[in-house]
Design a protein around this motif. Structure first.
Motif, short mmCIF file in Angstrom:
data_model
loop_
_atom_site.label_atom_id
_atom_site.label_comp_id
_atom_site.label_asym_id
_atom_site.label_seq_id
_atom_site.Cartn_x
_atom_site.Cartn_y
_atom_site.Cartn_z
N GLU A 69 0.84 -1.20 0.00
CA GLU A 69 0.00 0.00 0.00
C GLU A 69 0.88 1.24 0.00
O GLU A 69 1.96 1.25 0.61
CB GLU A 69 -0.91 0.02 1.23
CG GLU A 69 -1.91 -1.13 1.26
CD GLU A 69 -2.74 -1.13 2.54
OE1 GLU A 69 -2.45 -0.31 3.42
OE2 GLU A 69 -3.65 -1.98 2.65
N GLY A 70 0.42 2.27 -0.69
CA GLY A 70 1.18 3.51 -0.73
C GLY A 70 0.28 4.71 -0.91
O GLY A 70 -0.82 4.62 -1.46
N SER A 71 0.75 5.83 -0.41
CA SER A 71 0.00 7.08 -0.56
C SER A 71 1.01 8.22 -0.67
O SER A 71 2.01 8.26 0.06
CB SER A 71 -0.92 7.30 0.65
OG SER A 71 -1.56 8.56 0.56
N PHE A 72 0.77 9.11 -1.60
CA PHE A 72 1.65 10.27 -1.77
C PHE A 72 0.79 11.50 -2.00
O PHE A 72 -0.09 11.50 -2.87
CB PHE A 72 2.59 10.06 -2.96
CG PHE A 72 3.50 11.23 -3.21
CD1 PHE A 72 4.65 11.41 -2.44
CD2 PHE A 72 3.20 12.18 -4.17
CE1 PHE A 72 5.50 12.50 -2.65
CE2 PHE A 72 4.04 13.26 -4.39
CZ PHE A 72 5.19 13.42 -3.63
N ARG A 73 1.05 12.52 -1.21
CA ARG A 73 0.28 13.76 -1.33
C ARG A 73 1.22 14.95 -1.34
O ARG A 73 2.14 15.02 -0.52
CB ARG A 73 -0.71 13.89 -0.18
CG ARG A 73 -1.62 15.11 -0.31
CD ARG A 73 -2.76 15.02 0.66
NE ARG A 73 -3.81 15.97 0.29
CZ ARG A 73 -5.06 15.91 0.72
NH1 ARG A 73 -5.43 14.95 1.53
NH2 ARG A 73 -5.95 16.80 0.35
N TYR A 74 0.99 15.88 -2.27
CA TYR A 74 1.82 17.08 -2.32
C TYR A 74 0.94 18.32 -2.30
O TYR A 74 -0.27 18.27 -2.61
CB TYR A 74 2.72 17.07 -3.57
CG TYR A 74 1.99 17.23 -4.89
CD1 TYR A 74 1.76 18.50 -5.43
CD2 TYR A 74 1.53 16.12 -5.59
CE1 TYR A 74 1.09 18.65 -6.63
CE2 TYR A 74 0.86 16.25 -6.78
CZ TYR A 74 0.65 17.52 -7.31
OH TYR A 74 -0.03 17.68 -8.50
N TYR A 75 1.56 19.44 -1.92
CA TYR A 75 0.85 20.71 -1.77
C TYR A 75 1.59 21.78 -2.56
O TYR A 75 2.82 21.85 -2.54
CB TYR A 75 0.78 21.13 -0.31
CG TYR A 75 0.13 20.11 0.59
CD1 TYR A 75 -1.21 20.20 0.93
CD2 TYR A 75 0.87 19.05 1.11
CE1 TYR A 75 -1.81 19.27 1.76
CE2 TYR A 75 0.27 18.10 1.93
CZ TYR A 75 -1.06 18.22 2.25
OH TYR A 75 -1.64 17.29 3.07
N LYS A 76 0.85 22.61 -3.24
CA LYS A 76 1.45 23.67 -4.06
C LYS A 76 0.62 24.95 -3.92
O LYS A 76 -0.58 24.95 -4.18
CB LYS A 76 1.50 23.24 -5.52
CG LYS A 76 2.15 24.24 -6.45
CD LYS A 76 3.66 24.33 -6.23
CE LYS A 76 4.32 25.26 -7.24
NZ LYS A 76 5.77 25.42 -6.98
#
Length: 853
Positions: A705-712
């Motif tokens: 399982e994996g999760s990646f979140r970015y903010y800009k």
């Protein structure tokens, strides 16, 4: 034989001499390693200075090869009586006293005054407070605070005390300014604000030297009072403008400085200069102003009151129009705008403002030598302007070199040259090498200019003078009542050289341990020894702690939890906790024992648990135990391992499941990388989770399982966030019990769908899923962190591997309100399915508080 006995005696004498305590205190000390450091350094002054930094001691003396400490008493309890209108915690906060902290006897003297001031601001003007303190033989202090609140005080009368007679008419006007009338409750802070307004009113009416102060508050009876206000009016000044045909007196009055600074001849000259500059900037280049002071008297009733009249006699002269403009420039774009000033009255401020704006614009685009000059030429009644504006050549930063050392940094070159950016980069390089242990390092900046036909190329060279690298030194630990100093000192790795990043990681672990109510670290560079010593001052929180939380979401509805935690056990920081959670979705019980401060940056907990979950298509009861280990690799990354054994019972299933009762052992390995700039309301950075799990027993399979979140953030207003999540089990869906399958839906993942509504094409759950969340938010009320949120979600659950490789996404979109808080986010949104199927609800209204998404 006699020689051996004598040698043994000497060895015993040396041992006990070394073990003899050389730090003597009048009262017992919190746990510390001062004796250990003194044995290592044998430097009494150095160790005495360490204890001085704690601020726990009234006196520190060195004599007879020992350190004698006179410790301040430690506050053991605060007993507050008489506080009928306010909480005890609120009163305790005003005192500034902290339980189990050193008590400064001098600070006790000011506490009654602070309490009275607090009550006065709330309308209790005649509240009284008294304080008494008792001490025991161990230096513990017990403070008792007695408060007599009295009643809220109302206004009876305002009495003005003045050097001049105040008529009844003037008194009424002053009362009107004060906004006070009989029967009003008197709040001390608002009274002060009213007096400031009165002071401003008097200055606006020509009393430039006036002084207004609250003289006294006299209690008339139980809850009424007279207020005495002292007014020193001084001289009254009348300002008279004569000859000001082009501007009204009110506009000119704002240019005078008497209100701010009072009247004197220096202020008179300054005010005159302001007036002249104002006129000249508006085209009156021949203006002349003559000032005149007159002392006169005015009649007021039967009395005569002296006043001073200040005359500004203005000879405006002619207002010049711009006849001709000669423009000398290499920046053709500004010619047409400057030419517009011809034929109009000369407005110098407007012209200079335009030129300054253009100069700034060019500077930001690399024309750092841009400059301008304006020359005024008067010829009889005509005004000619000569405007010189030179753009110069554009400066381009072509190359950045590093000499004698190198700090890894990506540069996007060539780029527009900005001198401030290079200076900021110089500070960044210096800070980085100092964080790596070169505390004496200097970084010199040299810029070389290469002139070309159309531009100037800039080559920046950073020359490092590192000096000697500092080693890790001693660590002084002081302040815990329950935790061994060795536990804290061992958090700092025994590496040869000091690195700020390693220090920050160790400090993060101390903060995250939640064993202390404060941790105060100090770095103490020792220039002679070229070492970095550390002083870590801690203060224990309560050993027993009860925590509770309440939340709500449209999925789980009401959720409540409570945890009872015992901390700092066995002198080593162990923690025992019991946790209970109840919601419409589950009931959860957990008992844990562990420690957040193991060596090698490790934390570990062993737990036993029991929970009942109520899913959309089945119910699950699980019991078992697990072992959890976590290691902080650096300031951003954590790795973890979990070994879990549990017994699962599935009931009320609406979907076929191959197993209803089964036992499994699961081992999982995880990584978390948190580069967000803010955990509560991030606007940049990213957050990633990766987890591999292997399960064996009655069910055998592996999953990833994996999760990646970015903010800009862009346009200094909008924040875009995107999350990619996936899970894949390496086993057929039909061979997986329901509790091991994936379902999506709800405000926490696939908005617009109900809880676990998304269960694949066959409606049986899946062995894999994909989810993409897209959020765009922008503030509508910055003060209260209130955001508008719009979103688009794409996702689905897949039953077969070929579906995962060629995914079909369900789609939802919506809009809502988002309020991030430390206790969890408040979210209210309207979500709609963009591809709703027959018999599906097309939209959902969702609400959550205390749930992070």
């Amino acid at each position: 034989m006699k020689i051996k006995i004598k040698l043994l005696f000497i060895l015993f004498f040396i041992y006990f001499a070394k073990a003899e305590e050389r730090i003597i205190s009048n009262y017992p000390l919190p746990k510390n390693n001062g004796e250990e450091i003194l044995r290592i350094t044998n430097d009494l002054n150095y160790v005495a200075n360490l204890f001085e930094l704690t601020n726990d001691f009234e006196k520190i003396e060195i004599k007879e090869d020992k350190i004698f400490l006179t410790r301040k008493p430690f506050l053991k309890s605060i007993d507050i009586k008489g506080n009928k209108s306010f909480w005890k915690d609120e009163i305790a906060g005003i005192t500034g006293l902290r339980i189990n902290s050193a008590l400064d006897s001098e600070s006790l003297k000011t506490i009654p005054l602070r309490i009275r001031q607090f009550y006065a601001e709330k309308g209790y003007l005649f509240a009284n407070a008294s304080i008494s303190t008792k001490f025991d033989e161990n230096g513990n202090a017990f403070v008792r605070l007695n408060i007599d609140e009295g009643k809220k005080v109302k206004l009876n009368d305002v009495i003005f005390l003045s050097d001049q007679k105040i008529s009844e008419e003037d008194k009424n006007q002053l009362l009107k300014v004060l906004n006070l009338k009989k029967g009003d409750i008197i709040y001390f802070d608002k009274l002060q604000e009213s007096i400031e307004k009165l002071n401003e009113y008097l200055k606006n009416n020509g009393y430039f030297e006036s002084f207004v102060v609250l003289q006294d508050i006299e209690q008339v009876d139980n809850n009424f009072a007279n207020i005495y206000i002292l007014i020193d009016l001084g001289s009254r000044y009348f300002i008279n403008f004569a000859g000001n045909n082009s501007f009204d007196s009110k506009q000119l009055m704002n240019l005078l400085t008497f209100k701010e600074n009072g009247f004197n001849y220096n202020e008179l000259d300054l005010s005159k200069e302001n007036l002249i500059n104002f006129y000249k900037s508006n085209g009156f280049l021949d203006v002349d102003i003559i000032t005149q002071i007159e002392e006169q008297e005015e009649n007021q009733g039967s009395a005569e009151r002296p006043y001073i009249k200040i005359n500004f006699n203005i000879n405006e002269g002619k207002r010049y129009k711009v006849d001709k403009i000669f423009i000398d420039t290499d920046y053709e774009e500004i010619k047409s705008e400057i030419s517009k000033f011809a034929g109009n009255f000369y407005d110098k401020n407007k012209l200079l403002s335009y030129l300054q704006e253009q100069e700034k614009k060019l500077y930001e685009n690399g024309y750092i030598s841009a400059s301008y000059k304006v020359e005024e030429i008067k010829d009889e009644n005509r005004l000619t302007l000569k405007v010189e504006f030179k753009k110069g050549k554009k400066y381009i930063l072509k190359e950045i070199k590093q000499k004698n050392h190198s700090v890894k940094k990506d540069f996007k070159l060539p780029k527009i040259y900005n001198p401030q950016e290079l200076l900021d980069l110089q500070d960044e390089f210096k800070e980085k090498v100092r964080e790596d242990g070169y505390l004496d390092a200097e970084v010199l900046l040299q810029t070389d200019l290469i002139e070309n036909n159309d531009r100037i190329d800039v080559i920046a060279t950073y020359d490092y003078n590192l000096g000697q690298r500092y080693r890790n030194g001693l660590t002084f630990v002081y302040g815990s009542f329950h935790l061994s100093p060795n536990v804290i000192s061992k958090q700092f790795p025994k590496k040869e050289y000091f690195e700020k990043e390693n220090f920050d990681v160790s400090m993060s672990r101390l903060y995250e341990s939640r064993l202390f109510d404060y941790v105060n670290p100090l770095l103490l560079p020792q220039e002679e020894r070229k070492t970095v010593d550390k002083a870590i001052f801690v203060h224990d929180d309560k050993r027993g702690l009860v925590q509770g939380s309440v939340g709500y979401s449209t999925d789980q509805q009401f959720k409540a939890s409570v945890a009872v935690i015992l901390r700092n056990l066995f002198d080593y920081g162990y923690e025992f906790s019991t946790y209970v959670e109840r919601s419409n979705f589950q009931t959860n019980y957990r008992l844990s024992l562990g420690n957040r401060l193991f060596k090698w940056n490790l934390s570990g907990f062993a737990s036993t648990f029991l929970f009942n979950q109520y899913h959309r298509d089945y119910d699950l009861k699980s019991s078992g135990y697990d072992l959890f280990l976590e290691k902080r690799n650096n300031r951003w990354v954590k790795s973890n391992f979990r070994l879990e054994r549990k017994y699962n019972v599935i009931t009320n299933e609406g979907i076929f499941t191959p197993l209803k009762n089964y036992k499994v052992i699961t081992a999982s390995f995880g990584l978390t990388d948190d580069h967000r700039n803010n955990r509560i309301n991030p606007s940049s950075g990213y957050y990633g989770i990766l987890n591999f799990k292997t399960t064996f027993g009655d069910v055998n399979y592996q999953s990833l399982e994996g999760s990646f979140r970015y903010y800009k953030e862009f346009l200094d207003f909008f924040i875009f966030s995107q999350r990619f999540s996936t899970g894949y089990s390496f086993k057929s869906t039909n061979a997986l019990p329901l509790a091991e399958r994936y379902f999506l839906g709800g405000i926490a993942n696939m908005r617009g769908f109900g809880f676990e509504e998304l269960s694949g094409e066959q409606k049986i759950g899946g062995n894999s899923y994909l989810l993409i969340n897209n959020d765009l938010r922008f503030p509508i009320y910055q003060k209260y962190n209130l955001y508008i949120l719009t979103f688009l979600d794409l996702g689905n659950v897949y039953t077969k591997s070929n579906e995962y490789r060629n995914p079909y996404f369900r789609k939802t979109a919506g809009i809502g309100i988002y309020v991030p808080t430390p206790a969890g986010s408040l979210i209210f949104d309207y979500a709609k399915k963009l591809d709703a199927k027959p018999n599906e609800n097309k939209y959902r209204i969702e609400f959550s508080i205390g749930l992070d998404f």
